[in-house]
Design an enzyme around this catalytic site. Structure first.
Site, PDB file in Angstrom:
ATOM      1  N   ASP A  45       0.847  -1.192   0.000  1.00 35.21           N
ATOM      2  CA  ASP A  45       0.000   0.000   0.000  1.00 35.21           C
ATOM      3  C   ASP A  45       0.884   1.245   0.000  1.00 35.21           C
ATOM      4  O   ASP A  45       1.629   1.474   0.953  1.00 35.21           O
ATOM      5  CB  ASP A  45      -0.885  -0.037   1.253  1.00 35.21           C
ATOM      6  CG  ASP A  45      -2.037   0.935   1.182  1.00 35.21           C
ATOM      7  OD1 ASP A  45      -2.017   1.817   0.303  1.00 35.21           O
ATOM      8  OD2 ASP A  45      -2.948   0.819   2.010  1.00 35.21           O
ATOM      9  N   ASP A  46       0.826   2.011  -1.071  1.00 38.33           N
ATOM     10  CA  ASP A  46       1.591   3.268  -1.186  1.00 38.33           C
ATOM     11  C   ASP A  46       3.102   3.039  -1.292  1.00 38.33           C
ATOM     12  O   ASP A  46       3.890   3.890  -0.875  1.00 38.33           O
ATOM     13  CB  ASP A  46       1.315   4.218  -0.001  1.00 38.33           C
ATOM     14  CG  ASP A  46      -0.107   4.745   0.037  1.00 38.33           C
ATOM     15  OD1 ASP A  46      -0.941   4.303  -0.777  1.00 38.33           O
ATOM     16  OD2 ASP A  46      -0.383   5.600   0.902  1.00 38.33           O
ATOM     17  N   CYS A  91      -6.132   3.938  -3.222  1.00 37.53           N
ATOM     18  CA  CYS A  91      -6.388   2.567  -2.760  1.00 37.53           C
ATOM     19  C   CYS A  91      -7.605   1.869  -3.360  1.00 37.53           C
ATOM     20  O   CYS A  91      -7.481   0.849  -4.043  1.00 37.53           O
ATOM     21  CB  CYS A  91      -6.563   2.561  -1.245  1.00 37.53           C
ATOM     22  SG  CYS A  91      -5.108   3.081  -0.345  1.00 37.53           S
ATOM     23  N   ARG A 142      -7.527  -1.322  -6.060  1.00 38.62           N
ATOM     24  CA  ARG A 142      -7.795  -2.701  -5.601  1.00 38.62           C
ATOM     25  C   ARG A 142      -8.926  -3.336  -6.409  1.00 38.62           C
ATOM     26  O   ARG A 142      -8.877  -4.514  -6.767  1.00 38.62           O
ATOM     27  CB  ARG A 142      -8.152  -2.678  -4.104  1.00 38.62           C
ATOM     28  CG  ARG A 142      -6.935  -2.498  -3.254  1.00 38.62           C
ATOM     29  CD  ARG A 142      -7.170  -1.756  -1.953  1.00 38.62           C
ATOM     30  NE  ARG A 142      -5.908  -1.131  -1.575  1.00 38.62           N
ATOM     31  CZ  ARG A 142      -4.966  -1.733  -0.854  1.00 38.62           C
ATOM     32  NH1 ARG A 142      -5.178  -2.927  -0.360  1.00 38.62           N
ATOM     33  NH2 ARG A 142      -3.827  -1.129  -0.614  1.00 38.62           N
ATOM     34  N   LYS A 148      -5.323  -5.667   3.991  1.00 41.48           N
ATOM     35  CA  LYS A 148      -6.272  -4.558   3.779  1.00 41.48           C
ATOM     36  C   LYS A 148      -7.204  -4.870   2.618  1.00 41.48           C
ATOM     37  O   LYS A 148      -6.755  -5.244   1.539  1.00 41.48           O
ATOM     38  CB  LYS A 148      -5.478  -3.289   3.512  1.00 41.48           C
ATOM     39  CG  LYS A 148      -6.321  -2.104   3.064  1.00 41.48           C
ATOM     40  CD  LYS A 148      -5.505  -0.836   3.103  1.00 41.48           C
ATOM     41  CE  LYS A 148      -6.097   0.248   2.227  1.00 41.48           C
ATOM     42  NZ  LYS A 148      -5.323   1.499   2.302  1.00 41.48           N
ATOM     43  N   HIS A 155     -10.563  -2.776   1.731  1.00 38.98           N
ATOM     44  CA  HIS A 155     -10.878  -1.441   1.189  1.00 38.98           C
ATOM     45  C   HIS A 155     -11.772  -1.471  -0.059  1.00 38.98           C
ATOM     46  O   HIS A 155     -11.689  -0.576  -0.904  1.00 38.98           O
ATOM     47  CB  HIS A 155      -9.600  -0.630   0.902  1.00 38.98           C
ATOM     48  CG  HIS A 155      -9.795   0.832   1.226  1.00 38.98           C
ATOM     49  ND1 HIS A 155      -8.813   1.788   1.088  1.00 38.98           N
ATOM     50  CD2 HIS A 155     -10.910   1.485   1.667  1.00 38.98           C
ATOM     51  CE1 HIS A 155      -9.298   2.966   1.439  1.00 38.98           C
ATOM     52  NE2 HIS A 155     -10.556   2.804   1.797  1.00 38.98           N
ATOM     53  N   SER A 181      -8.373   1.685   5.260  1.00 39.58           N
ATOM     54  CA  SER A 181      -6.986   2.123   5.488  1.00 39.58           C
ATOM     55  C   SER A 181      -6.618   2.167   6.966  1.00 39.58           C
ATOM     56  O   SER A 181      -7.474   2.383   7.837  1.00 39.58           O
ATOM     57  CB  SER A 181      -6.759   3.506   4.877  1.00 39.58           C
ATOM     58  OG  SER A 181      -6.840   3.420   3.478  1.00 39.58           O
ATOM     59  N   HIS A 200       1.502   2.413   3.875  1.00 35.90           N
ATOM     60  CA  HIS A 200       0.563   3.536   4.045  1.00 35.90           C
ATOM     61  C   HIS A 200       0.761   4.071   5.465  1.00 35.90           C
ATOM     62  O   HIS A 200       0.912   3.283   6.396  1.00 35.90           O
ATOM     63  CB  HIS A 200      -0.857   2.978   3.866  1.00 35.90           C
ATOM     64  CG  HIS A 200      -1.940   3.999   3.777  1.00 35.90           C
ATOM     65  ND1 HIS A 200      -2.297   4.791   4.843  1.00 35.90           N
ATOM     66  CD2 HIS A 200      -2.769   4.340   2.755  1.00 35.90           C
ATOM     67  CE1 HIS A 200      -3.309   5.579   4.465  1.00 35.90           C
ATOM     68  NE2 HIS A 200      -3.605   5.324   3.207  1.00 35.90           N
ATOM     69  N   ASP A 256      -0.396  -0.870  -4.718  1.00 36.04           N
ATOM     70  CA  ASP A 256      -1.659  -0.325  -5.244  1.00 36.04           C
ATOM     71  C   ASP A 256      -1.530   1.056  -5.875  1.00 36.04           C
ATOM     72  O   ASP A 256      -2.343   1.444  -6.694  1.00 36.04           O
ATOM     73  CB  ASP A 256      -2.729  -0.302  -4.144  1.00 36.04           C
ATOM     74  CG  ASP A 256      -2.446   0.717  -3.049  1.00 36.04           C
ATOM     75  OD1 ASP A 256      -1.265   1.076  -2.846  1.00 36.04           O
ATOM     76  OD2 ASP A 256      -3.407   1.155  -2.383  1.00 36.04           O
ATOM     77  N   ASN A 257      -0.510   1.821  -5.436  1.00 40.87           N
ATOM     78  CA  ASN A 257      -0.288   3.155  -6.018  1.00 40.87           C
ATOM     79  C   ASN A 257       1.052   3.656  -5.504  1.00 40.87           C
ATOM     80  O   ASN A 257       1.672   3.048  -4.634  1.00 40.87           O
ATOM     81  CB  ASN A 257      -1.426   4.133  -5.671  1.00 40.87           C
ATOM     82  CG  ASN A 257      -1.703   4.255  -4.190  1.00 40.87           C
ATOM     83  OD1 ASN A 257      -2.716   3.758  -3.694  1.00 40.87           O
ATOM     84  ND2 ASN A 257      -0.808   4.874  -3.447  1.00 40.87           N
ATOM     85  N   LYS A 285       1.457   9.248  -5.377  1.00 45.98           N
ATOM     86  CA  LYS A 285       0.064   8.870  -5.100  1.00 45.98           C
ATOM     87  C   LYS A 285      -0.924   9.986  -5.430  1.00 45.98           C
ATOM     88  O   LYS A 285      -0.648  11.158  -5.190  1.00 45.98           O
ATOM     89  CB  LYS A 285      -0.051   8.528  -3.609  1.00 45.98           C
ATOM     90  CG  LYS A 285      -1.454   8.258  -3.106  1.00 45.98           C
ATOM     91  CD  LYS A 285      -1.436   7.814  -1.656  1.00 45.98           C
ATOM     92  CE  LYS A 285      -2.851   7.604  -1.127  1.00 45.98           C
ATOM     93  NZ  LYS A 285      -2.849   6.962   0.202  1.00 45.98           N
TER      94      LYS A 285
END
Ligand SMILES: [Ca+2]
Length: 482
Positions: free
Chosen positions: A42-43, A82, A86, A139, A141, A164, A243, A295-296, A316
């Site tokens: 994540d991130d 996010c 996803r 996660k 989301h 998150s 994240h 994811d980003n 992001k």
């Protein structure tokens, strides 16, 4: 009489043999289907791994995975935040097609009432239909209400946080952003974020102990692999870090040279090492495709607590390369051809790729935005079936890449910060192979390229149908949302 009994016995034996043979066929067939493990951060930025050039974060396990597998340098996500990203991975479709992308709210929140629609078909549902055991860890989301949880979307089991790790924020604690800017090693009290851990559909811990969460995700994934080693399995392991807020376990806290962000990545790396070692120890490595990505891009306003996109521009929330191009590794010893892969790929390609490798028909009643990358992975082809990337943000097509060329129709910095939204009458044009950092606008030199990209973008937009906006639905707001 005896003869009749013997005939009956013979028939029974024959039938039993036929059934046995069929059962054995099914077992053989099942055992030949490859297992899939997706490790989704994540991130995480393009530049945050040792094997993607980070100078002070050690990632020996991912480096080895990249050396043994295929390291992809042009691999994209479906959105730069996010929730839509996803949705894209799990459905093989741009989130604009299923209401999982919104200009009103960029992601789902604890008071959201929407989620991934039941009409969508996930990778887990497709694989489950041919006998796979399926687990989501980490996660989610994609909606925290019961009808949206993983167990309602093809996963046999789920263990993780529903949204998150910075949500359910509590009052009376120091401002994370301010503290993080002062101290690269700062971590918040876990009580500051009252995020639950859900097992299947039940809350089992609240607030989640985020110091131990990365290790526990890894252990849940390993436990599932061990318990289902006789079946084909699909494990979707979506780490909730890096994240912010950042947390690391005791064995990693303060150990990296890159502050707590580095500690987090090194702990994730160690978990990847444990998962690959488990697959090797169980004799499953030669029948398991493992994919690592995120994811980003990095959440840059958090300064040292956000990651790095390396040489790529921005991060992001944006449709520059740093927001949507991710460090990606495919690993399958003896099958995936080792090397650096510079062809185009995206998370939306995982669904058709997995379908191809598992001999499952992908959905044919809807538009998919993914292509089957198995030929490239197995070294059977040199050219990607994907020649284009569409960069959507908040219900608008901001940019398109075709081959090496990328045209920006709209540019904008990270939400809340950075340059304001700008619509370009003449799109900005970058050659991403010559100029991966998007520094040199070549629009004036190549109007014919712009015209070609514009017509591809127009044609693409004509294929997008309006859908019920899932992200705009929230508790206390019962107005119909269009
Ligand atoms: Ca993210």
């Amino acid at each position: 009489m005896t003869k009749t009994i013997n005939v009956c016995r013979t028939i029974s034996l024959g039938l039993a043999l036929i059934f046995l043979t069929h059962a054995t066929d099914r077992i053989v067939e099942a055992s030949q289907k490859p297992n899939f493990v997706v490790i989704f951060c994540d991130d995480l930025g393009y530049g945050d791994l040792g094997c993607f050039g980070h100078p002070t974060i050690r990632t020996p396990n991912l480096d080895r995975m990249a050396a043994e597998g295929q390291k992809w340098t042009n691999f994209y996500v479906g959105a730069s935040v996010c929730t839509p990203s996803r949705a894209a991975l799990l459905t093989g479709r741009l989130p604009i097609r299923n209401g999982m992308m919104s200009a009103e709210r960029r992601v789902l929140f604890p008071n959201s009432k929407g989620g991934i629609p039941a009409s969508e078909i996930t990778i887990a549902e497709l694989l489950k239909s041919v006998g796979y055991a399926t687990a989501a860890v980490g996660k989610w989301h994609l909606g925290h209400l019961p009808e949206y949880l993983p167990t309602a979307h093809g996963f046999d089991t789920y263990w993780g946080i529903p949204y998150s790790n910075d949500m359910d924020g509590q009052r009376g604690f120091p401002n994370y952003s301010q503290m993080a800017r002062k101290d690269a090693n700062y971590f918040a009290p876990i009580e500051q974020y009252n995020v639950p851990i859900i097992h299947d559909t039940n809350v089992i811990e609240r607030p989640a102990n985020q110091h131990t969460i990365t290790r526990r995700y890894t252990e849940k994934a390993i436990e599932f692999i061990k318990d289902h080693q006789e079946k084909p399995f699909f494990v979707y392991l979506a780490h909730s870090l890096p994240h912010i807020p950042l947390y690391a376990g005791d064995s990693f806290l303060g150990k990296s040279r890159r502050g707590i962000f580095g500690d987090v990545i090194e702990e994730i790396d160690a978990g990847v090492g444990r998962i690959l070692a488990t697959l090797k120890d169980l004799g499953l490595a030669d029948n398991t495709l493992v994919v690592f990505t995120s994811d980003n891009g990095p959440w840059l306003p958090f300064q040292t607590h956000g990651g790095s996109a390396g040489l790529l521009r921005e991060g992001k929330g944006t449709t520059f390369e740093g927001g949507m191009r991710e460090p990606t590794i495919f690993w399958w010893p003896g099958k995936v051809k080792p090397g650096v892969q510079m062809e185009l790929g995206a998370t939306m390609d995982l669904l058709p790729t997995f379908c191809s490798l598992a001999s499952v028909e992908p959905p044919s009643d809807r538009i998919l935005d993914g292509w089957d990358l198995s030929g490239l992975l197995l070294g059977k082809t040199m050219k990607s079936p994907r020649d284009r990337v569409f960069y959507w943000r908040e219900e608008k097509l901001y940019a398109v890449r075709v081959g090496p060329w990328k045209a920006h129709f709209i540019t904008e910095g990270c939400y809340g910060l950075g340059p304001k939204r700008e619509l370009h009458d003449t799109p900005q044009l970058y050659h991403l192979e010559h100029d991966p950092a998007e520094k040199h606008n070549l629009a004036e030199l190549h109007p014919e390229v712009i015209a070609r990209l514009k017509s591809i973008a127009d044609e693409h937009e004509q294929n997008i149908q309006p859908m019920e906006n899932q992200l705009a639905k929230r508790a206390g707001d019962e107005r119909p949302v269009d």
